[in-house]
Write an enzyme that holds these catalytic residues in place. Structure first.
Site, short mmCIF file in Angstrom:
data_model
loop_
_atom_site.label_atom_id
_atom_site.label_comp_id
_atom_site.label_asym_id
_atom_site.label_seq_id
_atom_site.Cartn_x
_atom_site.Cartn_y
_atom_site.Cartn_z
N SER A 71 45.61 4.48 9.16
CA SER A 71 44.96 5.40 10.10
C SER A 71 44.05 4.72 11.10
CB SER A 71 44.18 6.47 9.33
OG SER A 71 45.07 7.31 8.61
N HIS A 122 45.00 20.65 7.35
CA HIS A 122 43.71 20.73 8.01
C HIS A 122 43.58 21.95 8.92
CE1 HIS A 122 43.94 16.38 6.98
NE2 HIS A 122 42.63 16.47 6.91
N CYS A 182 43.59 13.54 10.22
CA CYS A 182 44.77 14.39 10.04
C CYS A 182 46.03 13.64 10.50
CB CYS A 182 44.60 15.68 10.84
SG CYS A 182 46.08 16.71 10.85
#
Length: 647
Positions: free
Chosen positions: A327, A370, A383
């Site tokens: 991420s 989310h 997310c």
């Protein structure tokens, strides 16, 4: 029978002619011999005098003193120290075994090493000195000198050898030297003759190897008179060589020592870079090793544990290791979309916990999803579905190109060994290297730093520094050469919309400082040191549909080598970025729990110039941090704590 007078006259004539011919031949021979002697003794006298001198006088090389290496504050990282050794000349020793027995009674000799030395002595010319033992103490030298009458042929000698006073702290930066091998000579087209000096040391890896030309210097020469057997009789003349150049690195030795101590017990890497000029302030790879073990030749007992460890202490994870960035890569996907004008900061995407693409389901890390998220919230809560959706709009070519602009997929030129280029894949790359067409699922995976995407901790630090500064930061490791600063021209601005960069920085701030941010527990509360960052978890195993149905197995319940890598990138202070840092913890699990706390501690240490005030930490962390600081001080040598030279 009596001959008549005519016959006698003819015979006399023939004898006279023969005598004349013989005399003429003799005269011609003697004349030629005299002429040749004159040619050799007069005309060629200078040439033969030179040849005689060449046989009598030898030119021998004098090894140059190797340049030393310092940190940014002038602390020695690699230095030359006197090294004592004991040598033997066989013709002076006489009975080699007897002399060796006497020597062994005075100083410690390894039995196996003794056998090798004796074999070398017997192979060598009787007048050549052979080293019996290297790096002996002054006490051993004194004992040998006192007992010299009983040790014929034994002589103590002094030279220079390389020492690394900071030991493991800089093994992966400074590197190490070693004796010249045949492989080293074979690798060079025209090797310098100084490399053929017995036991001469050259750089093997990292700065010592990459800057060998500067550090080595040039050899001097000396003229020595030798006898017919080649034995040195006396020194006639000497011309000193030129010492190698001293190098000053950008790395801070005191901070580096702290970082290495902070990584104790981890298989990890930390890279810290100055956001203003690209100076690499810390490059730490753990676990490390002591480069001093390699100087005289490392033993199998010491080398095998390093070679066989699953934590790979010999690998410089900061530049050699490449990992899926997870991420931490999401800023690149977002920047590609923003720069292409495909999204706005307020546009939202609904995350139900997955996204179906081309008949395949791609999951978000949060199983329940989310809900509706915008750009800032997607980064703050990491997310995945938001970036899956962006990937479908942007495409892999734009994503990879944006990553290149921020230093990913680029081999940065540094004086380090095996700097990896990483990988920002494209359709053409997959066709050429995998023999297969690119599919949309590859783009979806790449959008969150998985799939084929690979980056080193160095590249992630450069990416973060460019986001923080808005400039095309280029990493720099060599600060000066012999006191002359290396080129450090003004750093150009990135060709990006500054508003988009500000959005990235603001979202990264929320990751750390908003209560719902993934790194909130690792925040800094001191206003002038506030940190922005992004967590990342790099998946190293496939999760089957069956496992998802029953619940994904926790990292804590998996063997170490099957756990996810933990990553975190950050910069501070948020309002005026000074340092950017990337942290990788191999198989550490989650970036928020394993990597973010390390990044916070390292940034605070750099900003404070030492142990930061406990008030910079949240109140609930202060007792634990105080205890941690005491433990880390115990792990660091006193010289490192004081920031002093260990020379």
């Amino acid at each position: 029978m009596r001959r008549n007078r005519a016959e006698n006259d003819a015979s006399h004539t023939r004898l006279t002619r023969r005598a004349a011919l013989l005399g003429g031949a003799q005269l011609l021979f003697m004349g030629g011999l005299a002429a040749r002697m004159r040619y050799l003794q007069v005309d060629q006298a200078d040439q033969f005098r030179l040849l005689a001198e060449e046989n009598r006088i030898n030119i021998r090389l004098i090894p140059p003193a190797r340049g030393e290496i310092f940190d940014r504050n002038g602390i020695r990282l690699a230095q030359n120290v006197p090294s004592y050794r004991i040598v033997m000349v066989r013709e002076d020793a006489g009975d080699v075994d007897m002399v060796m027995d006497r020597l062994a009674a005075i100083i410690t000799l390894d039995p196996e090493a003794r056998e090798r030395v004796v074999a070398e002595i017997k192979r060598s010319a009787p007048f050549l000195p052979v080293t019996i033992v290297d790096d002996v103490s002054w006490d051993d030298v004194s004992r040998v000198s006192v007992n010299a009458p009983a040790l014929p042929g034994i002589t103590p000698e002094v030279g220079l050898t390389r020492v690394y006073p900071r030991g493991p702290d800089f093994a992966h930066v400074v590197g190490r030297v070693g004796r010249v091998s045949q492989a080293d000579l074979d690798a060079l087209e025209d090797p310098d003759q100084v490399l053929r000096i017995p036991r001469f040391q050259i750089g093997k890896i990292n700065v010592e190897a990459r800057e060998e030309g500067l550090l080595r210097g040039t050899a001097g020469t000396k003229q020595v008179e030798v006898n017919a057997t080649g034995r040195v009789m006396r020194e006639l003349a000497r011309r000193e060589g030129e010492s190698g150049k001293d190098l000053q690195l950008t790395v801070d030795a005191k901070l580096q020592s702290y970082v290495q101590a902070r990584l104790t017990g981890e298989s990890a890497a930390v890279v810290m870079i100055d956001c203003q000029n690209g100076d690499l302030v810390s490059l730490a790879s753990a676990p490390s090793y002591d480069p001093n073990l390699f100087i005289g030749g490392i033993s199998s007992k010491d080398y095998n544990p390093l070679l066989n460890s699953i934590y790979r202490p010999l690998v410089n994870k900061t530049v050699q290791g490449t990992y899926p960035p997870g991420s931490t890569f999401k800023m690149m996907t977002a920047m590609a979309a923003l720069e292409a004008g495909l999204i706005g900061p307020d546009e939202t995407v609904y995350c139900p916990g997955h996204l179906d693409v081309a008949g395949r389901r791609f999951h978000c890390w949060k199983r329940a999803g989310h809900g509706w998220v915008d750009l800032e919230t997607s980064l703050k809560q990491s997310c995945d579905v938001y970036y899956y959706d962006l990937a479908l709009k942007v495409g892999i070519e734009n994503i990879s190109a944006m990553a290149n602009s921020f230093g990913l997929g680029i081999k940065h030129e540094l004086a380090l060994s095996s700097v990896a280029a990483g990988l920002t894949p494209t359709k053409a790359w997959k066709k050429a290297n995998r023999g297969a067409d690119w599919v949309i699922g590859d783009t979806v995976n790449s959008s969150i730093g998985q799939g084929f995407m690979l980056a080193s901790p160095l590249q992630l630090a450069v990416m973060t520094a460019r986001i923080a500064s808005g400039r095309e930061i280029i990493p720099r490791l060599i600060k000066s050469v012999d006191g002359v600063e290396t080129d450090n021209a003004e750093i150009p601005l990135l060709s990006m919309n500054d508003n988009n960069l500000r959005k990235m920085r603001r979202a990264m701030y929320e990751v750390v400082n908003d209560r719902r941010g993934t790194a909130y527990r690792s925040r800094i509360i001191a206003e002038d040191m506030r940190m922005a960052g992004k967590t990342g978890t790099s998946q190293v195993r496939n999760i089957t549909t069956a496992e998802r149905a029953r619940g994904v197995t926790s990292n804590n319940d998996l063997p170490w080598e099957r756990r996810d890598h933990a990553l975190f990138v950050s910069f501070a202070p948020y309002d005026n970025p000074r340092f950017a840092v990337s942290v990788l913890v191999e198989h550490g699990g989650g970036g928020s729990t394993a990597a973010a706390p390390i990044a916070r501690d390292v940034l605070l240490q750099a900003l404070a110039g030492g142990d930061p005030p406990l008030e910079a930490y949240p109140a609930g962390d202060r007792d634990r941090i105080q205890e941690q600081q005491e433990k880390l001080r115990a792990l660091q040598p006193q010289a490192a704590l004081d920031g002093k030279d260990q020379a």
